[in-house]
Design a protein around this motif. Structure first.
Motif, PDB file in Angstrom:
ATOM      1  N   ILE A 427       0.830  -1.194   0.000  1.00  0.00           N
ATOM      2  CA  ILE A 427       0.000   0.000   0.000  1.00  0.00           C
ATOM      3  C   ILE A 427       0.873   1.257   0.000  1.00  0.00           C
ATOM      4  O   ILE A 427       1.992   1.249   0.512  1.00  0.00           O
ATOM      5  CB  ILE A 427      -0.946  -0.077   1.238  1.00  0.00           C
ATOM      6  N   TRP A 428       0.347   2.321  -0.576  1.00  0.00           N
ATOM      7  CA  TRP A 428       1.062   3.599  -0.754  1.00  0.00           C
ATOM      8  C   TRP A 428       0.671   4.595   0.346  1.00  0.00           C
ATOM      9  O   TRP A 428      -0.507   4.683   0.718  1.00  0.00           O
ATOM     10  CB  TRP A 428       0.675   4.157  -2.116  1.00  0.00           C
ATOM     11  N   PHE A 429       1.633   5.340   0.818  1.00  0.00           N
ATOM     12  CA  PHE A 429       1.372   6.457   1.743  1.00  0.00           C
ATOM     13  C   PHE A 429       2.214   7.657   1.328  1.00  0.00           C
ATOM     14  O   PHE A 429       3.321   7.488   0.793  1.00  0.00           O
ATOM     15  CB  PHE A 429       1.799   6.108   3.175  1.00  0.00           C
ATOM     16  N   LEU A 496       6.872  11.107  -1.284  1.00  0.00           N
ATOM     17  CA  LEU A 496       6.861  12.546  -0.959  1.00  0.00           C
ATOM     18  C   LEU A 496       6.842  13.289  -2.280  1.00  0.00           C
ATOM     19  O   LEU A 496       7.727  13.082  -3.106  1.00  0.00           O
ATOM     20  CB  LEU A 496       8.109  12.937  -0.164  1.00  0.00           C
ATOM     21  N   ASN A 497       5.858  14.137  -2.472  1.00  0.00           N
ATOM     22  CA  ASN A 497       5.674  14.696  -3.814  1.00  0.00           C
ATOM     23  C   ASN A 497       5.865  16.192  -3.963  1.00  0.00           C
ATOM     24  O   ASN A 497       5.258  16.808  -4.840  1.00  0.00           O
ATOM     25  CB  ASN A 497       4.308  14.261  -4.347  1.00  0.00           C
ATOM     26  N   ARG A 498       6.697  16.774  -3.134  1.00  0.00           N
ATOM     27  CA  ARG A 498       7.054  18.164  -3.375  1.00  0.00           C
ATOM     28  C   ARG A 498       8.307  18.514  -2.566  1.00  0.00           C
ATOM     29  O   ARG A 498       8.726  17.767  -1.685  1.00  0.00           O
ATOM     30  CB  ARG A 498       5.904  19.118  -3.025  1.00  0.00           C
ATOM     31  N   GLY A 545       8.366  11.357  -5.737  1.00  0.00           N
ATOM     32  CA  GLY A 545       8.099  11.640  -7.147  1.00  0.00           C
ATOM     33  C   GLY A 545       9.140  10.916  -7.982  1.00  0.00           C
ATOM     34  O   GLY A 545       9.800  11.500  -8.828  1.00  0.00           O
ATOM     35  N   GLY A 546       9.324   9.615  -7.695  1.00  0.00           N
ATOM     36  CA  GLY A 546      10.431   8.856  -8.284  1.00  0.00           C
ATOM     37  C   GLY A 546      11.661   9.033  -7.411  1.00  0.00           C
ATOM     38  O   GLY A 546      11.625   8.815  -6.207  1.00  0.00           O
ATOM     39  N   GLY A 547      12.747   9.508  -8.018  1.00  0.00           N
ATOM     40  CA  GLY A 547      14.029   9.508  -7.314  1.00  0.00           C
ATOM     41  C   GLY A 547      14.440  10.835  -6.719  1.00  0.00           C
ATOM     42  O   GLY A 547      15.602  11.225  -6.797  1.00  0.00           O
TER      43      GLY A 547
HETATM   44  C1  GLA Z   1       4.548   9.883  -7.187  1.00  0.00           C
HETATM   45  C2  GLA Z   1       5.233   8.536  -7.308  1.00  0.00           C
HETATM   46  C3  GLA Z   1       4.444   7.651  -8.252  1.00  0.00           C
HETATM   47  C4  GLA Z   1       3.036   7.495  -7.724  1.00  0.00           C
HETATM   48  C5  GLA Z   1       2.389   8.850  -7.548  1.00  0.00           C
HETATM   49  C6  GLA Z   1       1.055   8.748  -6.850  1.00  0.00           C
HETATM   50  O1  GLA Z   1       4.618  10.606  -8.373  1.00  0.00           O
HETATM   51  O2  GLA Z   1       6.540   8.677  -7.739  1.00  0.00           O
HETATM   52  O3  GLA Z   1       5.068   6.399  -8.376  1.00  0.00           O
HETATM   53  O4  GLA Z   1       3.069   6.802  -6.507  1.00  0.00           O
HETATM   54  O5  GLA Z   1       3.200   9.719  -6.772  1.00  0.00           O
HETATM   55  O6  GLA Z   1       0.460   9.964  -6.659  1.00  0.00           O
END
Ligand code: GLA
Length: 747
Positions: A427-429, A496-498, A545-547
């Motif tokens: 699962i993703w968090f 973590l996306n930002r 957000g990937g790497g």
């Molecule tokens: C980021 C991750 C992706 C995916 C999205 C989901 O971009 O790198 O693999 O999990 O978030 O929002």
């Protein structure tokens, strides 16, 4: 003992299997750096230092009328700001009287058996824990490596401040680690304005600097450039190690290649702001510094308190960049990653993200899992979109409650059904993230990083939680645990996306706001530590957000990290190539996705997507239900093949054979068994030329005097390594080949 101290000359010589590192407390107690490189006799290498009267480079008072003794020209082990060395400093403090000049001299030292650890921070360790040992398949080389610790204490001449320099000498691994601890002995607060974990002063200047730059969906591009006079630096002020630059740097001789020549690797075990700075000075000497970026950093050390600067790992290779990488690969695989999954076979996974994004319900996931199980996939991962109000990336972050309405069932029911198909469930968090459109933000707007009176900076329409605060972390941790405890969950993706912005923590007074960035990272580590302790069997994959947070600090908590949001096999060649300089393939999250590719619209053969994804943790990220029967047959065979080569790929020696950014036609890399008994050669044709010339690839890591079988043909090892293997001709764009090379039994 890998640490020698000569009390007459106050000389410290640290040796690993192939390298040597030396320092000397000279007649004034200044700690000089005298050698880092090839292992040799434990001779006093300070004889190489040339003393001369250097105009405009001052002399310490206690040097009397000796005008040839100047800190500005000497190779220093831990240069502090303000006492006559004008190069970039490893330390800058602000004392209670407002001054910053600091003059550090040797006070004492201590040598201990075993490798030190650091409170609340990642660090390489000596011996694998029991959990890890129980799962070793096969025993990773270098386990139980012998290490020793040296702690040298320097004292500020005004006696307000002590600096403890930590050295871990990991003999078999060929690694020397460094960390720093400072201690306030004054009666007032002392502010740390800059503290670097590593300083290495070389007496020469003919070096190349190798760095890894990038951006979202194009991380860790390899760059090599000659050092010029002045400072050349890479770093991050984004609160994460970042997509843009990686906290791994190499210095090398100008003529160093993959297989020959001197090179020095510097890897920072830290996931926040960093600065790596190489300076070529007026005397053609080189200084390399690596540590926390000073821009967003000002840390108050109260009387009697200590502050620990994160660890960095250093390695030297006399056999080029390939060997340097393999030193880091082995050390990180076996003595940085921790827990059961360090050495246990990791499952082949299916992640639903590129397959369905936010558009799914429980039935759809079960349908995907059913096909996945049939293909031989072992773990099904439900990515973003299962919680709160989260049908797009604009809302819901922070509300870690299962959206039962969307799923059409509880998490336990979903997980049970997936397990019923013979799969594990993940699962993703995104624990650090928060949307303004969330119940959590409505209840606790001050928990997000926002500056009172200023409009916040949004990114992906989200903010970040103040993880420097324990109460915030505790709340999120308990909600994550509630989810994890409600069903059988074997895998967690921590995303973590930002980047961080608008730093302000309501928990700290104005004069301590400069601590927020570092405290955020400590908070992240604290939570990851608690998570790994509470769920020791769970496989955690890092992601940003990937790497965007692919660093050695994260690998201490998450043994694999999603390498990039770019899943295009051809783009991945250079991303994984760049990543391989500092990190092993067992840490690189890598998946086969569908075509045309989501990021580039490029079409590549399914076989090539597998060749590239297999050179990582291996999994799939597509809607398996949409695959044709022919594709399914191919995928089944790919998974069988990956399982067969698992040990060779994950524990073998990795060789870069070509640079994908420079290669004209065929790009290749190789995994060789450490004993040279077999190898897997991977080739991708980047261009095809009808009626083209023959192509050969020289292998590495084989036994010169053995005979090997490749596709039923016998070849001597030396021929394969020196003359090369004739490669199959590609007939399709981006075609790839995986060639297994096996030693023939001796007759
Ligand atoms: C980021 C991750 C992706 C995916 C999205 C989901 O971009 O790198 O693999 O999990 O978030 O929002």
């Amino acid at each position: 003992m890998a640490i020698l101290f000569d009390s007459t000359s106050r000389l410290f010589t640290l040796t690993t299997a192939h390298s040597m590192y030396q320092m000397k407390a000279d007649r004034y107690g200044v700690l000089l750096h005298t050698w880092f490189g090839m292992k040799g006799s434990a001779f006093d290498y300070s004889y190489r230092i040339a003393y001369a009267d250097r105009g405009f480079s001052g002399n310490p008072y206690d040097a009397g009328d000796d005008r040839t003794y100047s800190l500005d020209a000497l190779p220093l082990e831990f240069p502090a700001y303000g006492s006559g060395d004008y190069r970039a400093a490893a330390l800058k403090v602000r004392y209670p009287d407002g001054t910053s000049a600091c003059d550090l001299r040797y006070l004492k030292h201590e040598i201990r058996e075993g490798k030190y650890s650091l409170p609340g921070l990642p660090a390489l360790y000596d011996a694998p824990d029991q959990e890890q040992q129980a799962h070793e398949t096969p025993a990773p080389a270098g386990c139980g490596s012998r290490s020793d610790t040296l702690i040298i204490t320097l004292e500020d001449t005004r006696r307000m401040f002590y600096v403890h320099l930590y050295y871990g000498v990991m003999e078999d691994l060929d690694i020397i680690t460094r960390a720093v601890c400072v201690e306030n002995h004054s009666e007032d607060d002392i502010y740390l304005e800059n503290i670097q974990s590593v300083c290495v002063d070389y007496l020469h200047g003919e070096y190349d600097l190798h760095t890894f730059y990038g951006r979202h969906v194009k991380e860790r591009n390899y760059q090599r450039s000659p050092l010029m006079h002045g400072s050349q630096s890479v770093g991050s002020t984004r609160g994460t190690s970042s997509h843009q630059y990686n906290p791994f740097l190499i210095l090398s001789d100008r003529d160093t290649t993959e297989d020959t020549g001197n090179c020095y690797g510097f890897s920072f075990l830290y996931s926040g702001d960093f600065l790596g700075n190489a300076e070529l000075d007026q005397y053609n000497q080189t200084r390399l510094l690596l540590g926390i970026h000073p821009d967003n950093f000002c840390y108050c050390v109260r009387p009697t308190e200590r502050f620990y600067a994160p660890e960095a790992a250093l390695a030297y290779s006399a056999q080029g960049l390939g060997r340097l990488s393999r030193i880091f690969h082995r050390a990180y695989r076996t003595h940085l990653c921790r827990g059961k999954w360090t050495a246990k076979r990791r499952p082949v996974l299916l992640n639903d993200w590129e397959g369905v994004y936010f558009d799914f319900d429980g039935d759809k996931l079960i349908q995907m899992a059913r096909d996945a199980a049939d293909l031989g996939i072992e773990l099904f991962v439900m990515d973003d979109g299962w919680f709160g109000k989260r049908d797009l990336d604009v809302s819901g972050l922070g509300d870690w409650t299962v959206n039962v309405k969307k799923l059409g069932c509880t998490l336990k029911e979903l997980s049970d059904q997936i397990h019923g198909l013979g799969l594990q469930f993940g699962i993703w968090f995104e624990p650090e993230g928060i949307n303004e459109d969330s119940d959590l933000y409505r209840a606790h707007p001050d928990w997000a990083f926002t500056i009172p009176g200023k409009q916040p900076t949004r990114s992906r329409l989200q903010l970040l939680l103040d993880f420097s605060r324990e109460d915030v972390r505790e709340y999120i941790f308990s909600h994550i645990c509630q989810v994890l405890d409600s069903a059988r969950i074997e895998y967690l993706k921590w995303d973590l996306n930002r980047s961080l912005a608008d730093l302000y923590s309501a928990s700290l007074p104005a004069k301590r706001q400069g601590e927020v960035m570092h405290r955020y990272v400590l908070g992240l580590y604290d939570m990851l530590e608690k998570l790994t302790q509470r769920y020791p069997d769970m496989l955690i994959e890092g992601c940003s957000g990937g790497g965007g947070r692919f660093d050695a600090g994260m690998l201490y908590y998450t043994p694999q990290i999603w390498c990039s949001d770019d899943t295009d096999a051809i783009e991945r060649l250079s991303i994984q190539y760049g990543t391989s300089f500092g990190y092993p393939v067992s840490t690189m999250g890598s998946h086969v996705s569908h075509c045309p590719n989501e990021q580039t619209r490029r079409i590549t053969p399914l076989n090539t997507r597998a060749t590239v994804a297999m050179s990582g943790t291996f999994g799939y990220e597509l809607d398996v239900n949409k695959m044709t029967e022919e594709e399914k047959t191919i995928v089944k065979a790919q998974i069988r093949e990956f399982k067969e080569y698992y040990d060779l790929i994950q524990y073998g020696d990795y060789y870069r054979l070509t640079d994908p950014n420079k290669v004209e036609a065929y790009h290749g890399w190789e995994f060789a068994a450490p004993d040279g008994s077999e190898a897997l050669l991977c080739i991708v044709a980047l261009q095809i030329h009808p009626n083209g010339p023959g192509r050969w690839m020289c292998l590495k890591g084989l036994k010169a005097d053995s005979v090997y079988l490749v596709h039923g043909q016998k070849y001597p090892g030396d021929a394969l390594m020196n003359s090369g293997l004739l490669l199959p001709t590609a007939t399709e764009e981006y075609e790839s080949f995986r060639l297994h090379i096996v030693e023939c039994p001796a007759v």
